[in-house]
Design a protein around this motif. Structure first.
Motif, PDB file in Angstrom:
ATOM      1  N   GLN A  98     -20.254  36.353  59.367  1.00  0.00           N
ATOM      2  CA  GLN A  98     -21.093  37.359  58.758  1.00  0.00           C
ATOM      3  C   GLN A  98     -21.571  38.405  59.741  1.00  0.00           C
ATOM      4  N   GLY A  99     -21.170  39.624  59.495  1.00  0.00           N
ATOM      5  CA  GLY A  99     -21.728  40.710  60.275  1.00  0.00           C
ATOM      6  C   GLY A  99     -21.114  40.889  61.629  1.00  0.00           C
ATOM      7  N   ARG A 100     -21.140  39.873  62.457  1.00  0.00           N
ATOM      8  CA  ARG A 100     -20.807  40.091  63.853  1.00  0.00           C
ATOM      9  C   ARG A 100     -19.317  40.318  64.087  1.00  0.00           C
ATOM     10  N   SER A 101     -18.458  39.868  63.207  1.00  0.00           N
ATOM     11  CA  SER A 101     -17.046  40.142  63.430  1.00  0.00           C
ATOM     12  C   SER A 101     -16.771  41.635  63.355  1.00  0.00           C
ATOM     13  N   PHE A 102     -17.289  42.293  62.316  1.00  0.00           N
ATOM     14  CA  PHE A 102     -17.059  43.735  62.251  1.00  0.00           C
ATOM     15  C   PHE A 102     -18.049  44.477  63.126  1.00  0.00           C
ATOM     16  N   CYS A 103     -19.156  43.815  63.492  1.00  0.00           N
ATOM     17  CA  CYS A 103     -20.060  44.373  64.495  1.00  0.00           C
ATOM     18  C   CYS A 103     -19.325  44.458  65.836  1.00  0.00           C
ATOM     19  N   THR A 104     -18.567  43.402  66.149  1.00  0.00           N
ATOM     20  CA  THR A 104     -17.753  43.401  67.362  1.00  0.00           C
ATOM     21  C   THR A 104     -16.724  44.524  67.311  1.00  0.00           C
ATOM     22  N   ARG A 105     -16.130  44.718  66.130  1.00  0.00           N
ATOM     23  CA  ARG A 105     -15.168  45.820  65.967  1.00  0.00           C
ATOM     24  C   ARG A 105     -15.848  47.158  66.194  1.00  0.00           C
ATOM     25  N   ALA A 106     -17.101  47.302  65.761  1.00  0.00           N
ATOM     26  CA  ALA A 106     -17.829  48.551  65.980  1.00  0.00           C
ATOM     27  C   ALA A 106     -18.008  48.827  67.463  1.00  0.00           C
ATOM     28  N   VAL A 107     -18.159  47.773  68.260  1.00  0.00           N
ATOM     29  CA  VAL A 107     -18.259  47.950  69.714  1.00  0.00           C
ATOM     30  C   VAL A 107     -16.962  48.549  70.247  1.00  0.00           C
ATOM     31  N   ALA A 108     -15.824  48.043  69.764  1.00  0.00           N
ATOM     32  CA  ALA A 108     -14.535  48.585  70.199  1.00  0.00           C
ATOM     33  C   ALA A 108     -14.400  50.050  69.800  1.00  0.00           C
ATOM     34  N   GLN A 109     -14.872  50.402  68.610  1.00  0.00           N
ATOM     35  CA  GLN A 109     -14.729  51.765  68.108  1.00  0.00           C
ATOM     36  C   GLN A 109     -15.698  52.738  68.773  1.00  0.00           C
ATOM     37  N   ARG A 110     -16.904  52.269  69.084  1.00  0.00           N
ATOM     38  CA  ARG A 110     -17.940  53.171  69.587  1.00  0.00           C
ATOM     39  C   ARG A 110     -18.096  53.154  71.101  1.00  0.00           C
ATOM     40  N   CYS A 111     -17.707  52.066  71.743  1.00  0.00           N
ATOM     41  CA  CYS A 111     -17.996  51.903  73.175  1.00  0.00           C
ATOM     42  C   CYS A 111     -16.736  51.488  73.930  1.00  0.00           C
ATOM     43  N   PRO A 112     -15.886  52.438  74.284  1.00  0.00           N
ATOM     44  CA  PRO A 112     -14.614  52.114  74.932  1.00  0.00           C
ATOM     45  C   PRO A 112     -14.720  51.712  76.400  1.00  0.00           C
ATOM     46  N   SER A 113     -15.914  51.782  76.963  1.00  0.00           N
ATOM     47  CA  SER A 113     -16.090  51.420  78.372  1.00  0.00           C
ATOM     48  C   SER A 113     -17.249  50.437  78.516  1.00  0.00           C
ATOM     49  N   PRO A 114     -16.950  49.232  79.046  1.00  0.00           N
ATOM     50  CA  PRO A 114     -15.649  48.746  79.509  1.00  0.00           C
ATOM     51  C   PRO A 114     -14.701  48.509  78.335  1.00  0.00           C
ATOM     52  N   PRO A 115     -13.391  48.521  78.597  1.00  0.00           N
ATOM     53  CA  PRO A 115     -12.429  48.433  77.500  1.00  0.00           C
ATOM     54  C   PRO A 115     -12.299  47.027  76.919  1.00  0.00           C
ATOM     55  N   MET A 116     -12.285  46.938  75.598  1.00  0.00           N
ATOM     56  CA  MET A 116     -11.993  45.685  74.915  1.00  0.00           C
ATOM     57  C   MET A 116     -10.473  45.550  74.823  1.00  0.00           C
ATOM     58  N   LYS A 117      -9.939  44.411  75.241  1.00  0.00           N
ATOM     59  CA  LYS A 117      -8.491  44.204  75.236  1.00  0.00           C
ATOM     60  C   LYS A 117      -8.011  43.606  73.915  1.00  0.00           C
ATOM     61  N   THR A 118      -8.574  42.457  73.574  1.00  0.00           N
ATOM     62  CA  THR A 118      -8.203  41.759  72.341  1.00  0.00           C
ATOM     63  C   THR A 118      -9.454  41.474  71.538  1.00  0.00           C
TER      64      THR A 118
END
Length: 290
Positions: A98-118
């Motif tokens: 709930q929430g945090r899976s796509f919350c984690t995706r939002a981190v990848a979309q909004r915050c590219p540094s440091p880079p998320m690999k997988t």
């Protein structure tokens, strides 16, 4: 493993790194997130696992999983990741439920540094939910009545800002209302104006792994765990990610990622977040070792 409850973060740097999330849970629960952290550390020698607390203590961490604006949570996580020197070369991320899976995706979309690999999403509702846990509206008149009642208040400014679950409530019968007033989900899913930065950043992922629980009685509709959802304008017929406007217009870059072999769809029997240690090690650990 016993079912996890829902909302927390862990980041790892090994050779690679990870950050995980779940709702109703805390960063340090030894029976849920703590057990996952320990298992990863046992399986990968030298791994760095960072458990992020959203708040000053475990109680606040748990409460914030229900009542803190998800956009503020994402900002908090991005800040913590940026300040951790051990993650600067990149990290792997894992989100639960709930929430945090796509919350984690939002981190990848909004915050590219440091880079998320997988990014590994375990039972995450990427297209949101339109039902209550163990109360599917499409098969129960009572549940459907409750669902309709929720629609009346879910998109008010106050509820959207202060109730996490409302921020991923996705009403297919009132699409304009959802797109206009959803503070979080409609934004990160590019359902208003397309943010080219979101699309560019997400495509930097090497892999985007989505785990669907085939007997899930908590997530409604369960297709959301693979980015599917109800077709707009009704509440019975489903469509897959590949059938959606999101994919056909490639508003998030998922179509390009799919063609490049970056999307991984995993299914497992069992109810929400019920999986064995053996299943986790066999199916998910290879992505954390890469």
């Amino acid at each position: 493993l016993s079912p996890l409850t829902d909302f927390n973060y862990i980041c790892m740097n090994l050779p690679c790194d990870v950050f995980m999330c779940v709702v109703g849970d805390s960063c340090c629960n030894p029976l849920s997130m703590g057990s996952i952290k320990k298992m990863i550390e046992e399986q990968i020698s030298g791994v760095y696992v960072l458990s992020l607390m959203i708040g000053k203590n475990v109680v606040q961490d748990t409460e914030n999983g229900f009542f803190m604006d998800v956009n503020e949570q994402v900002d908090t996580v991005c800040s913590q990741l940026a300040q951790d020197k051990r993650l600067q070369g990149g990290y792997n991320a894992m989100g639960f439920s709930q929430g945090r899976s796509f919350c984690t995706r939002a981190v990848a979309q909004r915050c590219p540094s440091p880079p998320m690999k997988t990014l590994i999403s375990v039972g995450g509702q990427h297209q949101g939910v339109y039902g209550l846990p163990r109360c599917p509206g499409e098969s129960s008149k009572v549940c459907d009545m409750i669902r309709e009642a929720l629609n009346a208040g879910a998109y008010s400014d106050f509820v959207q800002k202060h109730l996490v679950q409302a921020q991923y409530w996705h009403d297919p019968l009132n699409d304009d209302l959802y797109k206009t007033h959803s503070r979080f989900l409609a934004d990160i899913n590019q359902e208003r104006a397309v943010n080219e930065t979101y699309r560019k950043n997400l495509q930097q992922l090497q892999k985007f792994v989505m785990v669907k629980f085939l007997q899930d009685s908590v997530v409604d509709p369960v297709e959301s765990e693979w980015f599917g959802f109800l077709k707009t304008g009704q509440a019975k017929e489903m469509e897959t990610l590949q059938e959606s406007v999101l994919y056909k217009e490639d508003r998030l870059g998922l179509a390009a990622m799919d063609k490049a072999g970056k999307l991984v769809f995993l299914g497992t029997d069992g109810d929400h977040l019920q999986f064995s240690r053996e299943w986790f090690i066999h199916n998910l650990m290879p992505f954390l070792r890469s």
